[in-house]
Structures are given as structure tokens and as C-alpha cells.
Design a protein around this motif. Structure first.
Motif, PDB file in Angstrom:
ATOM      1  N   PRO A   1      84.052 -18.232   2.207  1.00  0.00           N
ATOM      2  CA  PRO A   1      83.778 -17.169   3.179  1.00  0.00           C
ATOM      3  C   PRO A   1      82.883 -17.628   4.315  1.00  0.00           C
ATOM      4  N   ASN A   2      83.052 -16.992   5.466  1.00  0.00           N
ATOM      5  CA  ASN A   2      82.183 -17.257   6.620  1.00  0.00           C
ATOM      6  C   ASN A   2      80.850 -16.540   6.429  1.00  0.00           C
ATOM      7  N   GLY A   3      80.015 -17.063   5.560  1.00  0.00           N
ATOM      8  CA  GLY A   3      78.715 -16.462   5.304  1.00  0.00           C
ATOM      9  C   GLY A   3      77.599 -17.343   5.815  1.00  0.00           C
TER      10      GLY A   3
ATOM     11  N   ILE B   1      78.904 -28.918  16.364  1.00  0.00           N
ATOM     12  CA  ILE B   1      78.791 -27.839  17.342  1.00  0.00           C
ATOM     13  C   ILE B   1      78.674 -26.520  16.581  1.00  0.00           C
ATOM     14  N   ILE B   2      77.634 -25.775  16.852  1.00  0.00           N
ATOM     15  CA  ILE B   2      77.395 -24.523  16.146  1.00  0.00           C
ATOM     16  C   ILE B   2      78.309 -23.436  16.725  1.00  0.00           C
ATOM     17  N   VAL B   3      79.101 -22.842  15.852  1.00  0.00           N
ATOM     18  CA  VAL B   3      79.998 -21.749  16.227  1.00  0.00           C
ATOM     19  C   VAL B   3      79.684 -20.574  15.305  1.00  0.00           C
ATOM     20  N   TYR B   4      79.129 -19.512  15.873  1.00  0.00           N
ATOM     21  CA  TYR B   4      78.740 -18.354  15.064  1.00  0.00           C
ATOM     22  C   TYR B   4      79.948 -17.472  14.781  1.00  0.00           C
ATOM     23  N   ASP B   5      80.017 -16.930  13.559  1.00  0.00           N
ATOM     24  CA  ASP B   5      81.047 -15.952  13.253  1.00  0.00           C
ATOM     25  C   ASP B   5      80.782 -14.664  14.025  1.00  0.00           C
TER      26      ASP B   5
ATOM     27  N   LYS C   1      74.391 -14.105  16.914  1.00  0.00           N
ATOM     28  CA  LYS C   1      74.123 -15.456  16.422  1.00  0.00           C
ATOM     29  C   LYS C   1      73.923 -15.460  14.905  1.00  0.00           C
ATOM     30  N   LYS C   2      74.924 -14.906  14.201  1.00  0.00           N
ATOM     31  CA  LYS C   2      74.861 -14.832  12.741  1.00  0.00           C
ATOM     32  C   LYS C   2      76.151 -15.379  12.147  1.00  0.00           C
ATOM     33  N   GLY C   3      76.022 -15.900  10.925  1.00  0.00           N
ATOM     34  CA  GLY C   3      77.185 -16.371  10.200  1.00  0.00           C
ATOM     35  C   GLY C   3      77.709 -17.680  10.763  1.00  0.00           C
ATOM     36  N   SER C   4      78.345 -18.459   9.917  1.00  0.00           N
ATOM     37  CA  SER C   4      78.855 -19.771  10.315  1.00  0.00           C
ATOM     38  C   SER C   4      80.369 -19.757  10.310  1.00  0.00           C
ATOM     39  N   GLU C   5      80.954 -20.132  11.434  1.00  0.00           N
ATOM     40  CA  GLU C   5      82.393 -20.288  11.541  1.00  0.00           C
ATOM     41  C   GLU C   5      82.794 -21.757  11.376  1.00  0.00           C
ATOM     42  N   ALA C   6      81.893 -22.672  11.674  1.00  0.00           N
ATOM     43  CA  ALA C   6      82.212 -24.089  11.720  1.00  0.00           C
ATOM     44  C   ALA C   6      81.494 -24.862  10.613  1.00  0.00           C
TER      45      ALA C   6
END
Length: 520
Positions: A320-322, A366-370, A375-380
Motif C-alpha cells: 500500500p501507498n502508506g 525523487i520524492i513523489v507524494y501520494d 505532502k503525505k504518503g509515499s508513491e515512489a
């Protein structure tokens, strides 16, 4: 001359000829059928080309048989006719065929027709394509890469030249396109007009299916067929093979199995949406099929003595994108997943190619937020500064493996973030230092909105060597702004040197570097 007339005319065809006896009872049905031949609707494609063959693809407008001829001469004087295969409604009238036993390093020409299944004497006009098989010797190799097509509502605009980046890439006569994903934006409706910041109007070609988010199988198929309407893309596909992977927008933005769907979706089951999207994706591209795991995207493509390409799938097996702050590897932190990770290690270890190109649809640092707004959660992969955690554990594992196994000359190619960049990974600058230095190059979009630049984290120590992005105050620029990017790689046959150039759609070389191979 004698014409044979079938007695099994459809009601529509019968009515279209009734009452026209003055023209001649024999001539009218013949002319009617000639005007109603099957149509090759979306051009032709080839893909997953190796030294001895590749896959060809086409789509008809009705139940048909795909007829393929293959030759090593453009005249088709020595053509070999292959057994027909069916194009049925179940596959949206698409068909693909693996061409085998071809000579290495050879220009191959193929010609595709469709034969109407209901009237075997009626065939489409032929459409011709070509590709070059991978070399058996150390000749030069050239390819392009990028991702992100028809994103953010920027569709086919004839006034802006259509999907012009494909025409630019075609001029380089590359051996193949490495498509890094977001081949379509199934979640992105295409409106007929978009008003730009300067008051000008962007005018899109539209279709009914692209007026909403894709939910049904036919709507996912239509997202791919929309792109094939562009003349530049079709011309490119007929001459340049595609090595394709997928990312999120083939389904919906930032999807994982934990995805909360926006209100635009009536279908709330993300697993069902992903299954429909995957079927459409595999129907629409000339990929070699896996018997071990039907629908598998990750695979190795061997392209001669100098190059192996490792195509990753960073969607199908992720957790999950958590927050992804775990320090121990487990299902919550999966990105590639254990089976794909083990495959990548084996494939890299067994590779004898000079260069090992790892095709990653998402960049490493590269930080990509969900949730970008908050600016929360991680997509990458990237989880922010610090030691590896969550999804970064897989990257730490593979980088450590590459170093300890003595694997050399790895390069990572990626897209996703809608700007161009070159990152040099230096263990001396990293929190995690158990790896050898390497390069990651980012390109795209090929035809979508331009964004960035994003934040980088220092877990693996990326040094920015080049960046071309619109800046925080100019996000989602349309293709007409000119900030559409692709990467061009050339491997010199004699020396094995790799030159990587980042270009824009006007074919301006923005940045370039030449890498010398290290001995194995």
C-alpha cells in the motif's frame, strides 16, 4: 471476368444494393464489398525485438484473420507468408504474432492484412512496417526512451502539430523505443478545448470514451486507441519497435491496492479496475507473453553483445501507498516484490552484455507524494532523508548485490515525473554506502503536462548533474510550451562507449555525457 457472389448478404448490405439494378446485378454487390473491406484501424507496431525475431501487432475493425508476410527486402520479393491468426471481439479485434527465425542485425519488413471472417474473399488494404533485429556482433546500437503520453488533458491538437515528439524521435532512426510507462492516462478525460494562461485555446481531438475516466474494459481500450489516432505516433510505431512497461495512469493516479478512488469513479473496486486496465494494456502492445505468469510485465530483452534491458514492473506487486517507514522488509514495503527482486538479481548476474540498462518506471530518489497537496504518503521508492526504510530496502538490497557480485556497467533509465534530469549516485554522499557509483537518467513527458522539479533524498546520495523543469510557479505546462523531453542513447560498437543525451521536442540537445565501460 467472373464474379462469385455469396448468398449470405447481411440485411444492411442487401438494402444498400437493392433497387440499383440499372447498374448491373453483378457489379453492385462487388463494388459494395470493395467499399466495405476490413480496415487496419490503428497502424502497426512491433516490439520486444531480439536477435532472431520480434512481435508484430495490428487491430482490425471486425472479426478477421490477421495475415502477415515477412521479408528482408522492402520489395517483399522474398516474402514468407505466415499462418493466419484470429482477431476477435474478445480481444477488441487486436492480434499479435511472434516472428521467429529471423537473421540477426537485419532490417526486417512486414506487411499486415486482415481477412473478413464472414466473407473470406474480402481483405483489407495492406499496411507495412519494419524493424531491425538485434545485432549478433558489436555494431552500434541507438535507442530512445521516455514516458507520459496524453496526460493532464493535453491530447492530440493538430494546431500544435499533434504528438510532435514522436516525429522528432523518429528522425534519429533509433533501434527501439523504451517506453517507461504512463502510456495512457486512463484517469484523464480529454476535453475539446482548454483555455491556457495567456488566453489562447488548446483544441483537442476528442472521442466519446475519453470524456470520462476509464472504468469499463472498452473505456480502457479506448484510452490506448486514442493515442493511435495521432499520425506521428502511427508513423513512429511502423518504423521503431517498442519495449513497453506500465506505471500508474494505465489504471488511475498513484494506484496501489489500498487506493481510495476519487468521486469520479462509479466502479469502486480498484482490483477490478486494475485487472481491466492490465488486459487492455496487454492487448494493445506487442509484448512477448509469459507462460509462467500470463500478463507479466517484467522481463529481460537481450539486444546484442553490448546491451541487455531489464524491464521492471513497479505496480503489480507493491504494497500500500502508506508511510513506508518499516526498517524490516515485508509485504507493507514491497515495491518490486520478492519474486521480481530475485529475478532481477539472477538476470543481472547472468548477463554477459557490456551494458545492463535497468528500465525503472519510477526514479530511485525523487520524492513523489501520494497526497501531493499535504505532502503525505509515499508513491515512489524515496522515503526522505535517512537510512533505507520501507520501499528503499529493496533498492538497498539490489545495489548491495550489484556491488558484492562484481556486476559492472549498470545504468537506470526512468520517467514518471514530467521533467528531464541526470543523477549521479555517489556512495560518499549517501546515507547508505554499500554500492558502486552509477547513473540514473530521467526523461519525459513525451506528450503531457510538464512539472517539477521534485525533492531528492540523500539515502542513496544522488548528485544532480542536470535538470530541466518548469519551476514551482509554472506547473502543468502544455506541450505547446516546448518542454517535452526524451532521452537518446547511443552505444558505439567498437569501443562500447555509451553516450546519453537528453533532448526536447525541437530536438535541441540539452545535456549529454559519454560513459566508458568498465571491464567485467
Amino acid at each position: 471476368m467472373t464474379f462469385r457472389i455469396s448468398r449470405r448478404l447481411s440485411r444492411r448490405r442487401f438494402l444498400s444494393t437493392a433497387g440499383a439494378g440499372a447498374i448491373g446485378a453483378l457489379a453492385v454487390p462487388y463494388l459494395s464489398r470493395a467499399a466495405d473491406r476490413p480496415v487496419v484501424t490503428s497502424g502497426v507496431q512491433s516490439g520486444d525485438v531480439g536477435a532472431d525475431g520480434g512481435v508484430v501487432w495490428a487491430r482490425a475493425d471486425r472479426p478477421s484473420q490477421m495475415l502477415v508476410e515477412v521479408a528482408t527486402r522492402e520489395s517483399f520479393a522474398n516474402a514468407r507468408t505466415l499462418p493466419p491468426i484470429a482477431a476477435l471481439p474478445e480481444s477488441d479485434f487486436t492480434a499479435k504474432m511472434l516472428l521467429e527465425n529471423l537473421p540477426a542485425g537485419q532490417q526486417i519488413f512486414y506487411r499486415v492484412r486482415f481477412r473478413d471472417l464472414a466473407h473470406s474473399g474480402i481483405e483489407s488494404e495492406p499496411v507495412v512496417g519494419r524493424f531491425r533485429t538485434a545485432p549478433g556482433d558489436r555494431r552500434d546500437v541507438s535507442f530512445v526512451w521516455g514516458g507520459d503520453v496524453a496526460g493532464q488533458g493535453w491530447g492530440i491538437n493538430p494546431d500544435d502539430g499533434g504528438m510532435f515528439t514522436f516525429a522528432t524521435m523518429r528522425k534519429h532512426r533509433p533501434d527501439f523505443l523504451l517506453h517507461s510507462g504512463d502510456t495512457v492516462y486512463a484517469d484523464g478525460p480529454i476535453k475539446s478545448e482548454v483555455t491556457l494562461a495567456d488566453g489562447k485555446v488548446w483544441k483537442n481531438v476528442t472521442t466519446p470514451e475519453k470524456a470520462k475516466v476509464a472504468e469499463t474494459l472498452d473505456e480502457f481500450r479506448a484510452a490506448h486507441k486514442y493515442n493511435f489516432m495521432d499520425e506521428h505516433l502511427r508513423a513512429f510505431n511502423a518504423e521503431v519497435p517498442i519495449f513497453v512497461q506500465w506505471d500508474d495512469h494505465e489504471v488511475t493516479n498513484n494506484w496501489s491496492l489500498s487506493k481510495e478512488l476519487p468521486a469520479a469513479y462509479k466502479e469502486r473496486n480498484i482490483t477490478l479496475l486494475a485487472a481491466r486496465a492490465a488486459r487492455a494494456f496487454h492487448e494493445m502492445y506487442p509484448m512477448r507473453e509469459s507462460i509462467v505468469e500470463p500478463g507479466r510485465v517484467y522481463r529481460t530483452i537481450n539486444y546484442g553483445p553490448h546491451l541487455d534491458v531489464f524491464m521492471l514492473d513497479e505496480r503489480s506487486y507493491r504494497g500500500p501507498n502508506g508511510p513506508n517507514q518499516q526498517t524490516a522488509y515485508g509485504p507493507e514495503s514491497y515495491f518490486l516484490g520478492p519474486d521480481q527482486l530475485a529475478w532481477l538479481k539472477r538476470a543481472l548476474l547472468n548477463s554477459r552484455a557490456t551494458w545492463k540498462v535497468i528500465a525503472s518506471d519510477m526514479p530511485l530518489s525523487i520524492i513523489v507524494y501520494d497526497d501531493a497537496a499535504n505532502k503525505k504518503g509515499s508513491e515512489a521508492f524515496a522515503q526522505g532523508d535517512g537510512p533505507p526504510r520501507g520501499r528503499e530496502l529493496e533498492i538497498a538490497d539490489i545495489l548491495r548485490f550489484i556491488k558484492t557480485s562484481g556486476i559492472v556497467n549498470t545504468v537506470w533509465l526512468t520517467a514518471d515525473v514530467h521533467y528531464a534530469a541526470a543523477h549521479y549516485y555517489n556512495p560518499d554522499k549517501a546515507q547508505f554506502q554499500e554500492f558502486d557509483p552509477f547513473w540514473e537518467f530521467v526523461s519525459g513527458p513525451l506528450h503531457a503536462g510538464t512539472f517539477g522539479p521534485n525533492e531528492l533524498d540523500n539515502t542513496f546520495g544522488p548528485e544532480v548533474k542536470f535538470i530541466k523543469a518548469p519551476g514551482a510557479d509554472k506547473q502543468n505546462l502544455p506541450p505547446s510550451a516546448g518542454m517535452q523531453f526524451f532521452g537518446h542513447v547511443r552505444i558505439e560498437g567498437a569501443s562500447g562507449q555509451m553516450t546519453v543525451t537528453l533532448r526536447d521536442r525541437a530536438d535541441v540537445a540539452l545535456w549529454s555525457t559519454t560513459l566508458d565501460p568498465k571491464p567485467a
